[in-house]
Design a protein around this motif. Structure first.
Motif, mmCIF file in Angstrom:
data_model
loop_
_atom_site.group_PDB
_atom_site.id
_atom_site.type_symbol
_atom_site.label_atom_id
_atom_site.label_comp_id
_atom_site.label_asym_id
_atom_site.label_seq_id
_atom_site.Cartn_x
_atom_site.Cartn_y
_atom_site.Cartn_z
ATOM 1 N N ALA A 166 35.747 83.145 34.532
ATOM 2 C CA ALA A 166 36.846 84.096 34.642
ATOM 3 C C ALA A 166 36.403 85.327 35.418
ATOM 4 C CB ALA A 166 37.330 84.490 33.251
ATOM 5 N N GLY A 167 37.192 85.701 36.410
ATOM 6 C CA GLY A 167 36.888 86.836 37.270
ATOM 7 C C GLY A 167 36.319 86.425 38.612
ATOM 8 N N ASP A 168 35.765 85.212 38.712
ATOM 9 C CA ASP A 168 35.184 84.735 39.973
ATOM 10 C C ASP A 168 36.273 84.259 40.928
ATOM 11 O OD1 ASP A 168 32.543 85.152 39.201
ATOM 12 O OD2 ASP A 168 32.260 83.091 38.490
ATOM 13 N N ILE A 169 36.011 84.410 42.229
ATOM 14 C CA ILE A 169 36.836 83.788 43.264
ATOM 15 C C ILE A 169 36.033 82.606 43.778
ATOM 16 C CG2 ILE A 169 37.896 84.079 45.534
ATOM 17 C CD1 ILE A 169 38.280 87.043 44.811
ATOM 18 N N CYS A 170 36.637 81.433 43.741
ATOM 19 C CA CYS A 170 35.888 80.237 44.096
ATOM 20 C C CYS A 170 36.732 79.307 44.962
ATOM 21 C CB CYS A 170 35.386 79.527 42.844
ATOM 22 S SG CYS A 170 36.687 78.895 41.777
ATOM 23 N N ALA A 171 36.052 78.297 45.515
ATOM 24 C CA ALA A 171 36.694 77.257 46.309
ATOM 25 C C ALA A 171 36.462 75.926 45.604
ATOM 26 C CB ALA A 171 36.113 77.235 47.721
ATOM 27 N N VAL A 172 37.539 75.145 45.453
ATOM 28 C CA VAL A 172 37.494 73.890 44.707
ATOM 29 C C VAL A 172 37.783 72.724 45.644
ATOM 30 C CG1 VAL A 172 38.492 72.590 42.785
ATOM 31 C CG2 VAL A 172 38.265 75.076 42.615
ATOM 32 N N VAL A 173 36.867 71.741 45.649
ATOM 33 C CA VAL A 173 37.020 70.534 46.457
ATOM 34 C C VAL A 173 37.348 69.372 45.530
ATOM 35 C CG1 VAL A 173 35.798 68.918 47.978
ATOM 36 C CG2 VAL A 173 35.384 71.379 48.178
ATOM 37 N N GLY A 174 38.257 68.502 45.962
ATOM 38 C CA GLY A 174 38.561 67.304 45.192
ATOM 39 C C GLY A 174 40.012 67.189 44.777
ATOM 40 N N ILE A 175 40.800 68.213 45.082
ATOM 41 C CA ILE A 175 42.218 68.192 44.711
ATOM 42 C C ILE A 175 43.012 68.151 46.016
ATOM 43 C CG2 ILE A 175 44.043 69.350 43.422
ATOM 44 C CD1 ILE A 175 41.855 70.709 41.762
ATOM 45 N N GLU A 176 43.273 66.940 46.479
ATOM 46 C CA GLU A 176 43.761 66.735 47.846
ATOM 47 C C GLU A 176 45.082 67.416 48.138
ATOM 48 O OE1 GLU A 176 43.906 65.937 51.655
ATOM 49 O OE2 GLU A 176 42.151 65.534 50.413
ATOM 50 N N ASP A 177 46.029 67.430 47.211
ATOM 51 C CA ASP A 177 47.344 68.003 47.516
ATOM 52 C C ASP A 177 47.524 69.395 46.924
ATOM 53 O OD1 ASP A 177 47.390 67.023 44.963
ATOM 54 O OD2 ASP A 177 49.455 66.300 45.049
ATOM 55 N N VAL A 178 46.422 70.113 46.686
ATOM 56 C CA VAL A 178 46.502 71.481 46.176
ATOM 57 C C VAL A 178 47.214 72.362 47.196
ATOM 58 C CG1 VAL A 178 44.242 72.200 47.102
ATOM 59 C CG2 VAL A 178 45.168 73.330 45.069
ATOM 60 N N ASP A 179 47.977 73.323 46.697
ATOM 61 C CA ASP A 179 48.724 74.201 47.595
ATOM 62 C C ASP A 179 48.743 75.617 47.032
ATOM 63 O OD1 ASP A 179 50.176 74.945 49.789
ATOM 64 O OD2 ASP A 179 51.781 73.492 49.482
ATOM 65 N N ILE A 180 49.076 76.567 47.874
ATOM 66 C CA ILE A 180 49.157 77.965 47.455
ATOM 67 C C ILE A 180 50.224 78.102 46.370
ATOM 68 C CG2 ILE A 180 49.801 80.294 48.205
ATOM 69 C CD1 ILE A 180 48.546 79.580 50.934
ATOM 70 N N GLY A 181 49.878 78.814 45.305
ATOM 71 C CA GLY A 181 50.796 79.013 44.198
ATOM 72 C C GLY A 181 50.583 78.045 43.054
ATOM 73 N N ASP A 182 49.795 76.978 43.283
ATOM 74 C CA ASP A 182 49.498 76.039 42.211
ATOM 75 C C ASP A 182 48.501 76.666 41.233
ATOM 76 O OD1 ASP A 182 51.085 74.231 43.523
ATOM 77 O OD2 ASP A 182 49.429 73.004 44.283
ATOM 78 N N THR A 183 48.470 76.127 40.008
ATOM 79 C CA THR A 183 47.498 76.546 39.001
ATOM 80 C C THR A 183 46.613 75.359 38.662
ATOM 81 O OG1 THR A 183 48.986 78.185 38.014
ATOM 82 C CG2 THR A 183 47.194 77.378 36.629
ATOM 83 N N ILE A 184 45.310 75.597 38.656
ATOM 84 C CA ILE A 184 44.349 74.608 38.173
ATOM 85 C C ILE A 184 44.040 74.997 36.738
ATOM 86 C CG2 ILE A 184 42.038 73.643 38.467
ATOM 87 C CD1 ILE A 184 42.309 74.358 41.485
ATOM 88 N N ALA A 185 44.251 74.048 35.818
ATOM 89 C CA ALA A 185 44.190 74.397 34.400
ATOM 90 C C ALA A 185 43.427 73.348 33.598
ATOM 91 C CB ALA A 185 45.604 74.552 33.844
ATOM 92 N N ASP A 186 43.132 73.714 32.358
ATOM 93 C CA ASP A 186 42.537 72.803 31.398
ATOM 94 C C ASP A 186 43.584 71.751 31.038
ATOM 95 O OD1 ASP A 186 41.674 71.555 29.034
ATOM 96 O OD2 ASP A 186 40.604 73.341 28.370
ATOM 97 N N ARG A 208 29.802 80.678 51.709
ATOM 98 C CA ARG A 208 30.011 80.108 50.383
ATOM 99 C C ARG A 208 28.726 79.424 49.950
ATOM 100 N NH1 ARG A 208 35.258 76.635 52.031
ATOM 101 N NH2 ARG A 208 36.505 78.338 52.821
ATOM 102 N N ASP A 209 28.450 79.497 48.663
ATOM 103 C CA ASP A 209 27.307 78.804 48.078
ATOM 104 C C ASP A 209 27.803 77.813 47.049
ATOM 105 O OD1 ASP A 209 25.497 80.311 49.552
ATOM 106 O OD2 ASP A 209 25.260 81.827 47.976
ATOM 107 N N LYS A 210 27.224 76.587 47.072
ATOM 108 C CA LYS A 210 27.568 75.601 46.054
ATOM 109 C C LYS A 210 27.163 76.129 44.691
ATOM 110 C CE LYS A 210 27.546 71.095 48.279
ATOM 111 N NZ LYS A 210 26.926 69.773 48.328
ATOM 112 N N THR A 211 27.972 75.802 43.693
ATOM 113 C CA THR A 211 27.669 76.215 42.328
ATOM 114 C C THR A 211 28.108 75.114 41.372
ATOM 115 O OG1 THR A 211 27.946 77.970 40.690
ATOM 116 C CG2 THR A 211 29.872 77.409 41.989
ATOM 117 N N ALA A 212 27.522 75.109 40.198
ATOM 118 C CA ALA A 212 27.918 74.144 39.172
ATOM 119 C C ALA A 212 29.075 74.669 38.339
ATOM 120 C CB ALA A 212 26.724 73.817 38.276
ATOM 121 N N MET A 213 29.266 76.011 38.333
ATOM 122 C CA MET A 213 30.266 76.598 37.457
ATOM 123 C C MET A 213 30.773 77.921 38.026
ATOM 124 S SD MET A 213 29.702 78.235 33.701
ATOM 125 C CE MET A 213 28.980 79.663 34.480
ATOM 126 N N ALA A 214 32.038 78.195 37.767
ATOM 127 C CA ALA A 214 32.620 79.511 38.046
ATOM 128 C C ALA A 214 33.338 79.940 36.779
ATOM 129 C CB ALA A 214 33.591 79.442 39.221
#
Length: 199
Positions: free
Chosen positions: A171-191, A163-169
């Motif tokens: 639509a279409g990218d697969i990424c890893a997000v740090v900072g959402i402690e109770d995130v779980d499979i099936g959740d949606t990260i949204a605006d 994995r490489d650190k990035t400032a932005m991802a």
């Protein structure tokens, strides 16, 4: 080697794929072995697809003959053993790219979880729409209907096996997000201004 049939979870996933009218690519692996029987295996796969109610379109699948260990794939058994390019070209030809819209509000579907003792849980998934930025405030839409507010502390894009650190991802990218402690499979990260779940 006898075809022992798929595991129950493989049958379940295949049946679901056929229900969604997804078209498979069949890869018959280990054809370099002395006991390989690609013709019989292809017939058994076809019978399995029929048993799982695959539609006519799904039954007209492309076939690749391969050896993962030897590092080659080919369209016909008679073709020379060169490289895996035929497999890659078949995927590009038959699998549509992701439907993604950069102009729509952020929607990211979490499909996997990683853990790091320094940063905690890491949500991994595909950005379906919009953009996600490091430092951005986001809404976490839980499977139970609850909505939480969080901030993206770090963001990573996948590069090969790392994995490489990035400032932005986007639509279409697969990424890893740090900072959402109770995130779980099936959740949606949204605006947070337009909190809408991925379908």
């Amino acid at each position: 080697m006898p075809f022992e049939g798929p595991m129950p979870q493989t049958r379940f996933v295949l049946k679901k794929a056929f229900q969604y009218h997804l078209k498979p690519i069949v890869v018959i692996n280990k054809i370099d072995r002395a006991d390989a029987r690609p013709v019989e295996v292809l017939n058994e796969v076809f019978d399995l697809f029929c048993e799982l109610d695959a539609g006519d379109d799904a039954l007209e699948f492309p076939v690749i003959y391969a050896s993962g260990r030897a590092g080659f794939a080919k369209l016909n058994m008679e073709d020379p053993d060169v490289d895996c390019r035929p497999l890659m070209e078949t995927i590009v030809k038959h699998i549509k790219g992701p439907i993604a819209d950069l102009e729509r509000p952020l929607q990211m579907q979490v499909t996997n979880i990683d853990y790091n003792e320094y940063v905690g849980r890491i949500g991994i998934g595909r950005v379906f729409n919009g953009l996600i930025n490091r430092g951005q405030k986001v809404a976490l839409l839980k499977r139970n209907g609850k909505t939480e507010s969080h901030e993206v502390v770090e963001l990573y894009l996948f590069a090969g096996l790392g994995r490489d650190k990035t400032a932005m991802a986007e639509a279409g990218d697969i990424c890893a997000v740090v900072g959402i402690e109770d995130v779980d499979i099936g959740d949606t990260i949204a605006d947070p201004a337009f909190p809408s779940r991925c379908r």
